[in-house]
Design a protein around this motif. Structure first.
Motif, PDB file in Angstrom:
ATOM      1  N   TYR A 176     -83.012  17.446  -9.618  1.00 22.25           N
ATOM      2  CA  TYR A 176     -83.213  18.227  -8.402  1.00 22.25           C
ATOM      3  C   TYR A 176     -81.871  18.529  -7.747  1.00 22.25           C
ATOM      4  O   TYR A 176     -80.974  17.677  -7.707  1.00 22.25           O
ATOM      5  N   ALA A 177     -81.743  19.734  -7.239  1.00 23.07           N
ATOM      6  CA  ALA A 177     -80.526  20.123  -6.525  1.00 23.07           C
ATOM      7  C   ALA A 177     -80.324  19.193  -5.332  1.00 23.07           C
ATOM      8  O   ALA A 177     -81.245  18.954  -4.557  1.00 23.07           O
ATOM      9  N   GLY A 178     -79.136  18.649  -5.215  1.00 28.80           N
ATOM     10  CA  GLY A 178     -78.834  17.750  -4.116  1.00 28.80           C
ATOM     11  C   GLY A 178     -79.426  16.366  -4.269  1.00 28.80           C
ATOM     12  O   GLY A 178     -79.417  15.583  -3.315  1.00 28.80           O
ATOM     13  N   GLY A 179     -79.938  16.051  -5.450  1.00 30.38           N
ATOM     14  CA  GLY A 179     -80.556  14.748  -5.669  1.00 30.38           C
ATOM     15  C   GLY A 179     -79.565  13.611  -5.519  1.00 30.38           C
ATOM     16  O   GLY A 179     -78.393  13.732  -5.894  1.00 30.38           O
ATOM     17  N   GLN A 180     -80.041  12.499  -4.980  1.00 27.16           N
ATOM     18  CA  GLN A 180     -79.179  11.350  -4.708  1.00 27.16           C
ATOM     19  C   GLN A 180     -79.139  10.337  -5.857  1.00 27.16           C
ATOM     20  O   GLN A 180     -78.261   9.476  -5.876  1.00 27.16           O
ATOM     21  N   PHE A 181     -80.092  10.405  -6.785  1.00 29.24           N
ATOM     22  CA  PHE A 181     -80.071   9.423  -7.866  1.00 29.24           C
ATOM     23  C   PHE A 181     -78.873   9.706  -8.776  1.00 29.24           C
ATOM     24  O   PHE A 181     -78.623  10.853  -9.160  1.00 29.24           O
ATOM     25  N   PRO A 182     -78.110   8.657  -9.166  1.00 28.59           N
ATOM     26  CA  PRO A 182     -76.951   8.854 -10.042  1.00 28.59           C
ATOM     27  C   PRO A 182     -77.413   9.117 -11.474  1.00 28.59           C
ATOM     28  O   PRO A 182     -77.621   8.196 -12.266  1.00 28.59           O
ATOM     29  N   THR A 183     -77.583  10.376 -11.818  1.00 32.07           N
ATOM     30  CA  THR A 183     -78.213  10.727 -13.089  1.00 32.07           C
ATOM     31  C   THR A 183     -77.425  10.232 -14.300  1.00 32.07           C
ATOM     32  O   THR A 183     -78.004  10.003 -15.359  1.00 32.07           O
ATOM     33  N   HIS A 184     -76.119  10.047 -14.144  1.00 32.15           N
ATOM     34  CA  HIS A 184     -75.336   9.531 -15.267  1.00 32.15           C
ATOM     35  C   HIS A 184     -75.737   8.104 -15.623  1.00 32.15           C
ATOM     36  O   HIS A 184     -75.460   7.630 -16.725  1.00 32.15           O
ATOM     37  N   ALA A 185     -76.421   7.422 -14.695  1.00 28.53           N
ATOM     38  CA  ALA A 185     -76.838   6.035 -14.918  1.00 28.53           C
ATOM     39  C   ALA A 185     -78.329   5.928 -15.233  1.00 28.53           C
ATOM     40  O   ALA A 185     -78.870   4.820 -15.259  1.00 28.53           O
ATOM     41  N   PHE A 186     -78.976   7.067 -15.513  1.00 31.35           N
ATOM     42  CA  PHE A 186     -80.427   7.018 -15.746  1.00 31.35           C
ATOM     43  C   PHE A 186     -80.771   6.166 -16.957  1.00 31.35           C
ATOM     44  O   PHE A 186     -81.725   5.369 -16.912  1.00 31.35           O
ATOM     45  N   ASP A 187     -80.040   6.311 -18.051  1.00 39.37           N
ATOM     46  CA  ASP A 187     -80.350   5.519 -19.248  1.00 39.37           C
ATOM     47  C   ASP A 187     -80.118   4.027 -19.001  1.00 39.37           C
ATOM     48  O   ASP A 187     -80.801   3.188 -19.592  1.00 39.37           O
ATOM     49  N   GLN A 188     -79.181   3.691 -18.136  1.00 33.56           N
ATOM     50  CA  GLN A 188     -79.007   2.293 -17.740  1.00 33.56           C
ATOM     51  C   GLN A 188     -80.211   1.826 -16.926  1.00 33.56           C
ATOM     52  O   GLN A 188     -80.698   0.704 -17.109  1.00 33.56           O
ATOM     53  N   PHE A 189     -80.719   2.688 -16.066  1.00 39.17           N
ATOM     54  CA  PHE A 189     -81.887   2.340 -15.265  1.00 39.17           C
ATOM     55  C   PHE A 189     -83.107   2.078 -16.145  1.00 39.17           C
ATOM     56  O   PHE A 189     -83.842   1.089 -15.942  1.00 39.17           O
ATOM     57  N   THR A 190     -83.360   2.935 -17.120  1.00 41.38           N
ATOM     58  CA  THR A 190     -84.588   2.783 -17.910  1.00 41.38           C
ATOM     59  C   THR A 190     -84.555   1.530 -18.781  1.00 41.38           C
ATOM     60  O   THR A 190     -85.613   1.093 -19.251  1.00 41.38           O
ATOM     61  N   ARG A 191     -83.410   0.926 -18.970  1.00 43.95           N
ATOM     62  CA  ARG A 191     -83.370  -0.357 -19.677  1.00 43.95           C
ATOM     63  C   ARG A 191     -84.026  -1.469 -18.875  1.00 43.95           C
ATOM     64  O   ARG A 191     -84.321  -2.529 -19.408  1.00 43.95           O
ATOM     65  N   GLN A 192     -84.240  -1.244 -17.580  1.00 38.73           N
ATOM     66  CA  GLN A 192     -84.921  -2.231 -16.740  1.00 38.73           C
ATOM     67  C   GLN A 192     -86.428  -2.238 -16.951  1.00 38.73           C
ATOM     68  O   GLN A 192     -87.113  -3.167 -16.529  1.00 38.73           O
ATOM     69  N   GLY A 193     -86.955  -1.193 -17.569  1.00 37.80           N
ATOM     70  CA  GLY A 193     -88.398  -1.055 -17.676  1.00 37.80           C
ATOM     71  C   GLY A 193     -89.027  -2.163 -18.501  1.00 37.80           C
ATOM     72  O   GLY A 193     -88.473  -2.601 -19.521  1.00 37.80           O
ATOM     73  N   VAL A 194     -90.173  -2.635 -18.057  1.00 32.80           N
ATOM     74  CA  VAL A 194     -90.907  -3.676 -18.772  1.00 32.80           C
ATOM     75  C   VAL A 194     -92.364  -3.234 -18.892  1.00 32.80           C
ATOM     76  O   VAL A 194     -92.834  -2.385 -18.142  1.00 32.80           O
ATOM     77  N   PRO A 195     -93.107  -3.812 -19.834  1.00 33.41           N
ATOM     78  CA  PRO A 195     -94.525  -3.462 -19.938  1.00 33.41           C
ATOM     79  C   PRO A 195     -95.305  -3.947 -18.731  1.00 33.41           C
ATOM     80  O   PRO A 195     -94.888  -4.860 -18.027  1.00 33.41           O
ATOM     81  N   ARG A 196     -96.428  -3.326 -18.518  1.00 35.52           N
ATOM     82  CA  ARG A 196     -97.325  -3.738 -17.439  1.00 35.52           C
ATOM     83  C   ARG A 196     -98.757  -3.685 -17.940  1.00 35.52           C
ATOM     84  O   ARG A 196     -99.053  -3.037 -18.938  1.00 35.52           O
ATOM     85  N   TRP A 197     -99.607  -4.392 -17.238  1.00 36.13           N
ATOM     86  CA  TRP A 197    -101.035  -4.434 -17.575  1.00 36.13           C
ATOM     87  C   TRP A 197    -101.838  -3.839 -16.428  1.00 36.13           C
ATOM     88  O   TRP A 197    -101.434  -3.933 -15.269  1.00 36.13           O
ATOM     89  N   ALA A 198    -102.994  -3.271 -16.744  1.00 34.81           N
ATOM     90  CA  ALA A 198    -103.847  -2.678 -15.718  1.00 34.81           C
ATOM     91  C   ALA A 198    -104.953  -3.634 -15.275  1.00 34.81           C
ATOM     92  O   ALA A 198    -105.802  -3.248 -14.466  1.00 34.81           O
ATOM     93  N   THR A 199    -104.929  -4.869 -15.773  1.00 38.84           N
ATOM     94  CA  THR A 199    -106.055  -5.782 -15.538  1.00 38.84           C
ATOM     95  C   THR A 199    -105.633  -7.065 -14.832  1.00 38.84           C
ATOM     96  O   THR A 199    -106.389  -8.040 -14.834  1.00 38.84           O
ATOM     97  N   ASN A 200    -104.458  -7.081 -14.207  1.00 40.74           N
ATOM     98  CA  ASN A 200    -103.951  -8.314 -13.602  1.00 40.74           C
ATOM     99  C   ASN A 200    -103.789  -8.233 -12.088  1.00 40.74           C
ATOM    100  O   ASN A 200    -103.055  -9.028 -11.500  1.00 40.74           O
ATOM    101  N   ASN A 201    -104.450  -7.278 -11.446  1.00 36.81           N
ATOM    102  CA  ASN A 201    -104.254  -7.125 -10.007  1.00 36.81           C
ATOM    103  C   ASN A 201    -104.697  -8.359  -9.222  1.00 36.81           C
ATOM    104  O   ASN A 201    -104.018  -8.783  -8.280  1.00 36.81           O
TER     105      ASN A 201
END
Length: 345
Positions: A176-201
């Motif tokens: 997005y124009a004027g976006g604040q997220f540091p897009t050069h670090a997006f691939d570093q960010f997605t390394r934080q992702g972990v699986p989740r379950w829909a049945t543990n609320n």
């Protein structure tokens, strides 16, 4: 009001001067530790043994999956200050498919909100919810009753409002124009992702309730999916939760089915970023927390709204604690907490 909030933030930025404790940049630490809380023990029986090698050169060994297991716990790391200036510890709860890393060092290497609020004088407790990070998985389908699901990178780019178009080639991604997220670090960010379950609320709510019972009175700063658990935890433990900052909340209890009286005297702040207008998915997601906020206001409660674009602060993504201007946003939250009497005089 904005000047008042920023004034509070500048005043409260002074560093602690206690001695005799470990010192870092701007604050003095008394203790760093961690614990697990919540959860239950389950027993498994009748499952077949397997033969595996624990390392490539190790001899094969049999593994028996039957026995007792702990499940449904939450992991918490805390940092306690020598002389906290906040009245209550600050609990930081993450969103879906993420862990407590959300609040730590940002993907671009800049300090995150954990460090920011430590500098402001808060004891900080960062958690990994049930099934996430160091809280640990459980066997499925025997304990977790469904398989995990995973967030692909395009969902994070587009769904978290970093940009309208994702491509596996970083050079072809459209932000997005004027976006604040540091897009050069997006691939570093997605390394934080972990699986989740829909049945543990239910298990997650129980574990967070156990955390509130153990640590609070407290203030909770919560992001996205975690907001539903924080708001419910406040209802479940009257007097324990002294404030809630819901950052881009992804859910909330239904005020038509719950009694809000236990939380109407708890100050709430709802924080929203940019590029929400015209986004059908976020319009639907925002409906529940907006209804909850309206119901609190109708009961005479404190449910303030920090709409960043309305304040002239543009470009924030769903991960606004990782955006380039995250300290500016944090300063508004800090000043709000001071204005609500959550800091020591």
């Amino acid at each position: 009001m904005k000047k008042r909030w920023l004034g509070y933030a500048s005043v409260l930025a002074a560093a602690s001067t206690s001695t005799g404790c470990a010192s870092t940049d701007g604050f003095h630490v008394k203790e760093v530790g961690s614990f697990h809380t919540g959860g239950t023990q389950v027993s498994l029986a009748g499952l077949p043994e397997r033969e595996i090698r624990l390392t490539p050169s190790a001899p094969p060994m049999k593994v028996n999956p039957n026995g007792e297991f702990d499940t449904g716990q939450v992991y918490v790391q805390y940092v306690k200050l020598a002389t906290p200036r906040a009245r209550y510890p600050l609990l930081m709860w993450h969103g879906g498919g993420l862990t407590g890393v959300t609040w730590e060092t940002k993907p671009d290497g800049a300090p995150g909100w954990q460090q920011y609020f430590l500098k402001q004088g808060h004891d900080v407790y960062v958690s990994d919810a049930v099934e996430r990070g160091r809280a640990s998985w459980s066997r499925y389908p025997e304990i977790f009753t469904s398989e995990p699901f995973f967030r692909p990178k395009h969902e994070a780019w587009e769904g978290f409002r970093i940009g309208p178009t994702y491509d596996r080639d970083p050079a072809k991604r459209v932000a997005y124009a004027g976006g604040q997220f540091p897009t050069h670090a997006f691939d570093q960010f997605t390394r934080q992702g972990v699986p989740r379950w829909a049945t543990n609320n239910a298990a997650t709510q129980a574990a967070y309730d156990a955390l509130v019972a153990k640590v609070c009175p407290c203030v909770i700063v919560v992001h996205s999916q975690g907001s539903a658990f924080a708001l419910q935890a406040s209802l479940n433990a009257p007097g324990k939760v002294k404030g809630i900052v819901a950052v881009e909340p992804g859910g909330a209890p239904d005020p038509a089915t719950v009694d809000l009286s236990a939380s109407k005297n708890v100050p709430h702040l709802f924080v929203w970023g940019d590029n929400l207008a015209g986004n059908d998915g976020w319009t639907k997601l925002r409906a529940a927390p907006d209804r909850y906020r309206a119901a609190l206001l109708a009961q005479g409660g404190t449910a303030d709204l920090l709409d960043l674009p309305a304040r002239g602060i543009r470009g924030n993504s769903h991960m606004l604690m990782m955006d380039r201007n995250s300290d500016e946003v944090a300063s508004l939250i800090q000043a709000w907490m001071a204005a609500k009497g959550l800091m020591k005089q």
